[in-house]
Design an enzyme around this catalytic site. Structure first.
Site, mmCIF file in Angstrom:
data_model
loop_
_atom_site.group_PDB
_atom_site.id
_atom_site.type_symbol
_atom_site.label_atom_id
_atom_site.label_comp_id
_atom_site.label_asym_id
_atom_site.label_seq_id
_atom_site.Cartn_x
_atom_site.Cartn_y
_atom_site.Cartn_z
ATOM 1 N N CYS A 160 -1.817 -38.313 34.224
ATOM 2 C CA CYS A 160 -2.831 -38.915 33.368
ATOM 3 C C CYS A 160 -2.761 -38.242 31.998
ATOM 4 O O CYS A 160 -2.511 -37.040 31.899
ATOM 5 C CB CYS A 160 -4.261 -38.789 33.866
ATOM 6 S SG CYS A 160 -4.539 -39.539 35.471
ATOM 7 N N ARG A 166 2.849 -39.587 31.071
ATOM 8 C CA ARG A 166 2.054 -38.860 32.070
ATOM 9 C C ARG A 166 1.445 -39.786 33.127
ATOM 10 O O ARG A 166 0.811 -39.331 34.065
ATOM 11 C CB ARG A 166 0.926 -38.093 31.375
ATOM 12 C CG ARG A 166 1.400 -37.121 30.338
ATOM 13 C CD ARG A 166 0.239 -36.407 29.696
ATOM 14 N NE ARG A 166 -0.505 -35.647 30.669
ATOM 15 C CZ ARG A 166 -0.203 -34.423 31.058
ATOM 16 N NH1 ARG A 166 0.826 -33.805 30.533
ATOM 17 N NH2 ARG A 166 -0.936 -33.794 31.949
ATOM 18 N N TRP A 209 -2.501 -42.137 35.981
ATOM 19 C CA TRP A 209 -1.621 -42.130 37.146
ATOM 20 C C TRP A 209 -2.556 -42.022 38.325
ATOM 21 O O TRP A 209 -3.237 -41.007 38.504
ATOM 22 C CB TRP A 209 -0.667 -40.931 37.078
ATOM 23 C CG TRP A 209 0.372 -40.953 38.136
ATOM 24 C CD1 TRP A 209 1.567 -41.635 38.094
ATOM 25 C CD2 TRP A 209 0.344 -40.273 39.398
ATOM 26 N NE1 TRP A 209 2.266 -41.415 39.257
ATOM 27 C CE2 TRP A 209 1.554 -40.584 40.079
ATOM 28 C CE3 TRP A 209 -0.561 -39.437 40.034
ATOM 29 C CZ2 TRP A 209 1.864 -40.088 41.339
ATOM 30 C CZ3 TRP A 209 -0.251 -38.939 41.300
ATOM 31 C CH2 TRP A 209 0.945 -39.266 41.930
ATOM 32 N N ASN A 248 -8.374 -35.990 33.732
ATOM 33 C CA ASN A 248 -7.034 -35.831 34.297
ATOM 34 C C ASN A 248 -7.135 -34.746 35.352
ATOM 35 O O ASN A 248 -7.448 -33.604 35.032
ATOM 36 C CB ASN A 248 -6.069 -35.424 33.173
ATOM 37 C CG ASN A 248 -4.742 -34.904 33.705
ATOM 38 O OD1 ASN A 248 -4.328 -35.276 34.794
ATOM 39 N ND2 ASN A 248 -4.085 -34.068 32.938
ATOM 40 N N GLY A 249 -6.917 -35.125 36.621
ATOM 41 C CA GLY A 249 -7.002 -34.121 37.685
ATOM 42 C C GLY A 249 -7.587 -34.726 38.939
ATOM 43 O O GLY A 249 -7.617 -35.951 39.101
ATOM 44 N N GLU A 307 21.251 -34.147 42.394
ATOM 45 C CA GLU A 307 20.605 -34.564 41.148
ATOM 46 C C GLU A 307 21.050 -35.984 40.757
ATOM 47 O O GLU A 307 20.243 -36.798 40.324
ATOM 48 C CB GLU A 307 20.924 -33.533 40.041
ATOM 49 C CG GLU A 307 20.438 -33.876 38.652
ATOM 50 C CD GLU A 307 18.926 -34.044 38.520
ATOM 51 O OE1 GLU A 307 18.191 -33.746 39.474
ATOM 52 O OE2 GLU A 307 18.501 -34.512 37.456
ATOM 53 N N LYS A 366 18.544 -39.170 40.309
ATOM 54 C CA LYS A 366 18.456 -39.958 39.068
ATOM 55 C C LYS A 366 18.566 -41.448 39.387
ATOM 56 O O LYS A 366 17.820 -42.260 38.861
ATOM 57 C CB LYS A 366 19.579 -39.595 38.074
ATOM 58 C CG LYS A 366 19.467 -38.292 37.327
ATOM 59 C CD LYS A 366 18.375 -38.226 36.288
ATOM 60 C CE LYS A 366 17.087 -37.760 36.864
ATOM 61 N NZ LYS A 366 16.837 -36.355 36.962
ATOM 62 N N GLU A 368 15.374 -42.794 41.262
ATOM 63 C CA GLU A 368 14.091 -42.859 40.560
ATOM 64 C C GLU A 368 14.051 -43.903 39.458
ATOM 65 O O GLU A 368 12.994 -44.439 39.170
ATOM 66 C CB GLU A 368 13.650 -41.490 40.040
ATOM 67 C CG GLU A 368 14.501 -40.898 38.965
ATOM 68 C CD GLU A 368 14.015 -39.510 38.552
ATOM 69 O OE1 GLU A 368 12.812 -39.261 38.570
ATOM 70 O OE2 GLU A 368 14.873 -38.691 38.187
ATOM 71 N N HIS A 385 29.628 -34.803 59.452
ATOM 72 C CA HIS A 385 28.605 -34.500 60.458
ATOM 73 C C HIS A 385 27.536 -35.594 60.506
ATOM 74 O O HIS A 385 26.443 -35.356 61.005
ATOM 75 C CB HIS A 385 27.979 -33.132 60.174
ATOM 76 C CG HIS A 385 28.985 -32.031 60.211
ATOM 77 N ND1 HIS A 385 29.497 -31.535 61.384
ATOM 78 C CD2 HIS A 385 29.618 -31.364 59.217
ATOM 79 C CE1 HIS A 385 30.391 -30.597 61.113
ATOM 80 N NE2 HIS A 385 30.481 -30.474 59.803
ATOM 81 N N LYS A 414 5.460 -38.049 34.352
ATOM 82 C CA LYS A 414 6.288 -36.951 33.866
ATOM 83 C C LYS A 414 5.823 -35.586 34.370
ATOM 84 O O LYS A 414 6.621 -34.765 34.770
ATOM 85 C CB LYS A 414 6.291 -36.976 32.336
ATOM 86 C CG LYS A 414 7.233 -35.970 31.707
ATOM 87 C CD LYS A 414 8.660 -36.399 31.876
ATOM 88 C CE LYS A 414 9.629 -35.374 31.378
ATOM 89 N NZ LYS A 414 10.945 -35.564 32.012
HETATM 90 C C1 F6R Z 1 13.139 -36.070 38.171
HETATM 91 C C2 F6R Z 1 11.987 -35.373 37.647
HETATM 92 C C3 F6R Z 1 11.107 -34.648 38.594
HETATM 93 C C4 F6R Z 1 10.703 -33.290 38.002
HETATM 94 C C5 F6R Z 1 9.671 -32.597 38.900
HETATM 95 C C6 F6R Z 1 9.336 -31.214 38.402
HETATM 96 O O1 F6R Z 1 13.874 -36.659 37.159
HETATM 97 O O2 F6R Z 1 11.740 -35.388 36.482
HETATM 98 O O3 F6R Z 1 11.708 -34.497 39.844
HETATM 99 O O4 F6R Z 1 11.847 -32.509 37.876
HETATM 100 O O5 F6R Z 1 8.523 -33.376 38.949
HETATM 101 O O6 F6R Z 1 8.818 -31.267 37.118
HETATM 102 P P1 F6R Z 1 8.748 -29.981 36.194
HETATM 103 O O7 F6R Z 1 10.144 -29.580 35.900
HETATM 104 O O8 F6R Z 1 8.010 -30.437 34.988
HETATM 105 O O9 F6R Z 1 8.031 -28.933 36.984
#
Ligand code: F6R
Length: 615
Positions: A2, A27, A75, A101-102, A488, A492, A495, A511, A610
């Site tokens: 949020c 956010r 969010w 926010n929370g 990773e 990517k 998501e 396996h 984010k």
């Molecule tokens: C994936 C992504 C998330 C963040 C995770 C941790 O692309 O962005 O998996 O890496 O939410 O976020 P931070 O690094 O801000 O603690």
């Protein structure tokens, strides 16, 4: 999660709040809303959907005049994303209005009490309970808004960044923070509030970041009074000068923030080691490490805690630290670590990795580690963030703002910073020879140019993306340093394109996952020359004989894999330990192009946000 924005001053609040919400949409983007005070009354408009939907709706619904206002982009946590659950929320009398926010964890018991006292609720949110609790305290105790917020928050269990105003006192906004970020911009006779400083960058470079359990009464044309929520003591405001500029938070000609951030990696990596890596003198200088060298050298174990992409950076760092520093390393999902009653000893060093510095689970994990006496070192990107402040010491990645929800430059800059730390510790411990140390510094300095070279495969990757964009599943394989890169790459793709993908250590394929391989399954294999090259070539052969379609990431000039793979994407040669900084690039681009071709919202993928400030 949020985003919250507010303004009180002499300008029209609406455009400031609307643009601020657009900047904070990373956010959360389930719904958005704005409340303005037009001189007589509160005007409120909110809607399910994005800030653009709010913009379309708002001007036909309310007058947007007024020099005081608050806005929210959501969010969803409590209550599905719909118009009613969107913020801002009124109190029952309609006099108070709040954005939040929370999460209020004890909302049920508070709600029951309020219902007994005659309050009713229209939404399913915990926020509506909070604003009515504030109203109830205000009326019952006959106190001003600031005091009512303070008393109410002392009854709340949970996390919050809130902003509240009262239509009968339209010359102040009351804000408070615990667990979620809140910045106050100090302008010329005007004040801004926001979840981060980006909404007010063009108006002021001076900001106060509230600490947890602090609240502020922001008075029009006057001052900001900061107090501790618990004991009401006054706090001396610490005004910081912001180092960010507007250019950094705009798309700069790219179609998406994600693409801009992928292409920013050469400069972001350079910014991470700038002033720290002095190759001529063969020195690595990092105050956070130097000042705490004893703690690092006495450590019996290093524990990385992180989530998501940052956790993947921790996995790469596990290989680097064990290799260079010869110290046992554990890599923990912060969310598991914090609830697992982990064995933490006083001479453990915990390194928390977080782009946003606000991830709730990572924050809780470091609080737990500190309570057991461990030394906590924070690796964050966002300056002044909660994790940065909660850590005993730390270092910033200096990657610049990352706005695309999918992490890209955060990952490579985290690996860069962690490599610097490992090299510095290895030198201090004597686990690396001076010639090998120098070689690593020189190679690290060449990485930005090599990333630039890797980015040149963009067009080729676009063509590959076009061939595979419609498949339902992908496998990603890598070994050693590049196993976390496979994880990773899969993350990517999942998501942003919503295609199912899994990352595996290549040797684990036989396996289980090998059963998935047929002529329809694309398998991305990281097969750079250094490391377990021969082994990975054997893995590629195993895939080939089961007709899997191979997209291989290889070292420039490779010929062996070229003969076996359906597609090869080259990256420049470097030390094995540094290959993740290069092999990650094509995987980022592949996921980006597939998502664009599938017309997905690359910068704001569904259900994500984010910074994950809820557990
Ligand atoms: C994936 C992504 C998330 C963040 C995770 C941790 O692309 O962005 O998996 O890496 O939410 O976020 P931070 O690094 O801000 O603690």
């Amino acid at each position: 999660m949020c985003g919250i924005v507010g303004y009180i001053g002499h300008r029209e609040a609406y455009p400031i709040i609307l643009n601020g919400l657009k900047r904070l949409e990373y956010r959360g983007y389930d719904s958005a809303g704005i409340a303005l005070f037009d001189g007589e009354d509160i005007k409120l408009s909110k809607t399910k959907g994005k800030v653009n939907d709010l913009e379309t709706k708002i001007e036909s619904e309310i007058s947007t005049n007024g020099t005081l206002g608050i806005g929210h982009t959501r969010w969803a946590t409590h209550g599905i994303p719909n118009d009613v659950n969107s913020h801002p929320h009124y109190s029952n009398s309609g006099n108070l209005v709040i954005i939040h926010n929370g999460i209020i964890e004890n909302y049920e018991s508070l709600k029951k009490e309020l219902i007994k006292r005659g309050y009713s609720f229209t939404s399913d949110t915990d926020t509506e309970i909070l604003i009515n609790l504030i109203e109830d305290v205000k009326l019952k105790e006959n106190v001003k808004l600031g005091k009512a917020v303070q008393i109410a928050l002392n009854q709340v269990v949970g996390a919050y960044a809130v902003a509240v105003f009262d239509k009968d006192k339209p010359n102040e906004i009351v804000v408070a923070k615990l667990g979620s970020p809140l910045a106050i911009g100090i302008g010329d006779n005007e004040f801004f509030i926001a979840s981060d400083a980006t909404p007010f960058l063009e108006y002021t470079k001076n900001a106060i970041y509230l600490e947890d359990e602090e609240m502020a009464i922001i008075r029009r044309h006057k001052d900001v009074e900061i107090r501790k929520i618990k004991d009401d003591s006054l706090v001396n405001p610490y005004v910081q000068e912001l180092q960010m500029n507007l250019e950094q938070i705009e798309k700069g000609g790219y179609d998406h923030f994600m693409l801009k951030e992928i292409f920013e990696q050469p400069s972001a990596i350079k910014d991470t080691y700038r002033g720290r890596l002095l190759s001529k003198e063969a020195i690595i200088k990092m105050a956070g490490v130097e000042d705490n060298m004893k703690r690092f050298l006495n450590a019996e174990r290093i524990i990385f805690v992180a989530c998501g992409t940052s956790w993947h950076a921790g996995l790469v760092a596990e290989y680097i630290f064990e290799d260079l520093v010869r110290i046992p390393v554990e890599v923990e999902y912060a969310s598991e670590f914090r609830y697992r009653n982990p064995v933490i000893k006083e001479n453990d060093v915990v390194i928390a990795i977080s782009q946003s510095g606000e991830t709730a689970d990572t924050l809780a994990a470091i609080k737990l580690a500190k309570s057991k006496g461990a030394f906590v070192f924070g690796v964050c990107n966002v300056v002044g963030s909660s994790i940065a402040r909660e850590s005993d010491a730390g270092a910033y990645t200096h990657a610049g703002p990352e706005i695309g929800v999918a992490s890209t430059k955060a990952f490579t800059t985290q690996i860069t910073l962690l490599t610097l730390i490992a090299l510095r510790l290895a030198r201090a411990k004597g686990t690396i020879s001076s010639s090998n140390y120098r070689l690593h510094l020189l190679e690290l300095e060449m990485i930005p140019e090599k990333v630039k070279a890797a980015l040149k495969s963009d067009n080729l990757i676009k063509k590959i993306a076009d061939i595979y964009k419609d498949v339902p599943n992908f496998l990603y394989l890598g070994r050693g340093y590049n196993f976390p890169v496979a994880l990773e790459g899969a993350l990517k793709l999942k998501e942003i394109s919503y295609i199912h993908a899994e990352g595996y250590p290549a040797a684990e394929m036989k396996h289980g996952p090998i059963a998935l391989i047929d002529e329809n399954m694309p398998i991305v294999v990281i097969a750079t020359k250094k490391g377990h090259y021969d082994k990975i070539v054997s893995n590629i052969q195993e895939i080939k004989s089961r007709k899997g379609r191979i997209i291989a990431i290889v070292t420039e000039g490779d010929t062996t894999v070229k003969e076996l793979a359906d597609h090869v994407i080259e990256v420049p040669e470097t030390l094995e330990l540094l290959t993740p900084l290069l092999t990650t690039i094509p995987l980022q681009l592949l996921s980006y192009h597939i998502a664009v071709m599938l017309e997905k919202n690359v910068d704001q993928p569904r259900n994500l946000a984010k910074s994950v400030t809820v557990e």
